[in-house]
Design an enzyme around this catalytic site. Structure first.
Site, PDB file in Angstrom:
ATOM      1  N   ASP A 106      -1.428  14.448 -36.369  1.00 63.75           N
ATOM      2  CA  ASP A 106       0.645  14.265 -34.944  1.00 63.75           C
ATOM      3  C   ASP A 106       1.724  13.824 -35.916  1.00 63.75           C
ATOM      4  O   ASP A 106       1.619  14.076 -36.751  1.00 63.75           O
ATOM      5  CB  ASP A 106      -0.205  13.004 -34.849  1.00 63.75           C
TER       6      ASP A 106
HETATM    7  N1  URA Z   1      -6.314  10.381 -35.507  1.00 68.05           N
HETATM    8  C1  URA Z   1      -5.083  10.089 -34.854  1.00 68.05           C
HETATM    9  O1  URA Z   1      -5.237   9.467 -34.200  1.00 68.05           O
HETATM   10  N2  URA Z   1      -4.093  11.393 -35.672  1.00 68.05           N
HETATM   11  C2  URA Z   1      -3.876  12.072 -36.541  1.00 68.05           C
HETATM   12  O2  URA Z   1      -3.352  12.882 -36.857  1.00 68.05           O
HETATM   13  C3  URA Z   1      -5.379  12.301 -37.231  1.00 68.05           C
HETATM   14  C4  URA Z   1      -6.665  11.427 -36.214  1.00 68.05           C
END
Ligand code: URA
Length: 259
Positions: A106
């Site tokens: 993310d």
């Molecule tokens: N899970 C999440 O919630 N965010 C990420 O960036 C990777 C795995």
């Protein structure tokens, strides 16, 4: 090995187009085995030639593997319509055409992200059949609870009813709000949604390993390193979650404590 044209060699390994390469050669910006070459249509041996463009050596390898320690604020994409992309963090001489982030973190997540132009490897790595474990360290809003171990082991149900595969979780000693979690799949916002399902909230998330490939301690946020193909094969090695946590807990918790 058969010979190939110099412009083909360079264009396959850099972001330069053939017309740019022709122009660079005419301007004396290309060296072959330490001598300036003014024409880009000459034939070279791709395995032996030492090619330098604008003062930077061009690797003979067709495939590139870059391990980035992603900082917050960058999207895991090659398309900048949603903001700054992780590709901006890779210097131009390492950015080969066709490179993309193999997997996603993310925008506000940190840690290990592989960037490559090897589509076959990316496919192998991301295929659900490969079951490559990924380990994350998280900073939680509320203290970690031991009950998470069994809930995650049995496959937690997310708030929208979606079921997760069994996962492993363990707290970081002496840090009640830090935990490691190991997943064998990659649903959208999965780690955040798993902790939300057990009534907690992820404040900071950092991916610390992809299979047997561990984020090197020396790599700061925003820094990258080039990997050899043989190092990338570590992705497919088995991992031991408990051993990993005991070994790396001090290193990685130090990264998150002040975030
Ligand atoms: N899970 C999440 O919630 N965010 C990420 O960036 C990777 C795995």
């Amino acid at each position: 090995m058969s010979s190939i044209r110099l412009d083909k060699f360079i264009s396959e390994r850099t972001e330069y187009s053939r017309s740019q390469i022709k122009e660079l050669a005419a301007r004396g910006q290309i060296k072959l085995d330490d001598a300036v070459v003014k024409r880009s249509d000459i034939k070279i041996d791709p395995d032996k030639a030492a090619v330098i463009v604008c003062g930077k050596a061009v690797s003979s390898d067709l495939y590139r593997y870059i391990l980035l320690n992603k900082p917050q604020g960058y999207v895991s994409s090659t398309d900048d319509k949603d903001g700054k992309t992780v590709m901006e963090l890779i210097p131009p001489e390492l950015r080969t055409k066709g490179m993309f982030p193999a997997g996603r973190l993310d925008k506000d997540s940190l840690g290990a992200l592989l960037i490559t132009n090897d589509g076959e490897l990316a496919h192998r790595m991301l295929s659900p059949k490969s079951h490559i474990p990924k380990i994350y360290i998280v900073k939680l809003d509320r203290p970690y609870e031991d009950k998470y171990v069994d809930i995650f082991k049995n496959g937690v149900e997310l708030k929208d009813g979606e079921m997760c595969l069994p996962a492993k979780v363990r707290n970081v000693e002496n840090c009640e709000k830090l935990a490691f979690i190991e997943l064998f799949e990659g649903k959208y916002h999965q780690v955040k949604r798993m902790f939300a399902a057990v009534g907690n909230h992820v404040e900071v998330l950092m991916r610390v390993s992809l299979g047997g490939l561990v984020l090197p301690e020396k790599l700061g946020f925003g820094e990258h390193m080039e990997l050899l193909h043989k190092d990338v094969e570590n992705l497919f090695l088995p991992t031991d979650f408990d051993l990993f946590c005991s070994r790396f807990s001090a290193v990685f918790s130090a990264n998150l404590i002040n975030k």
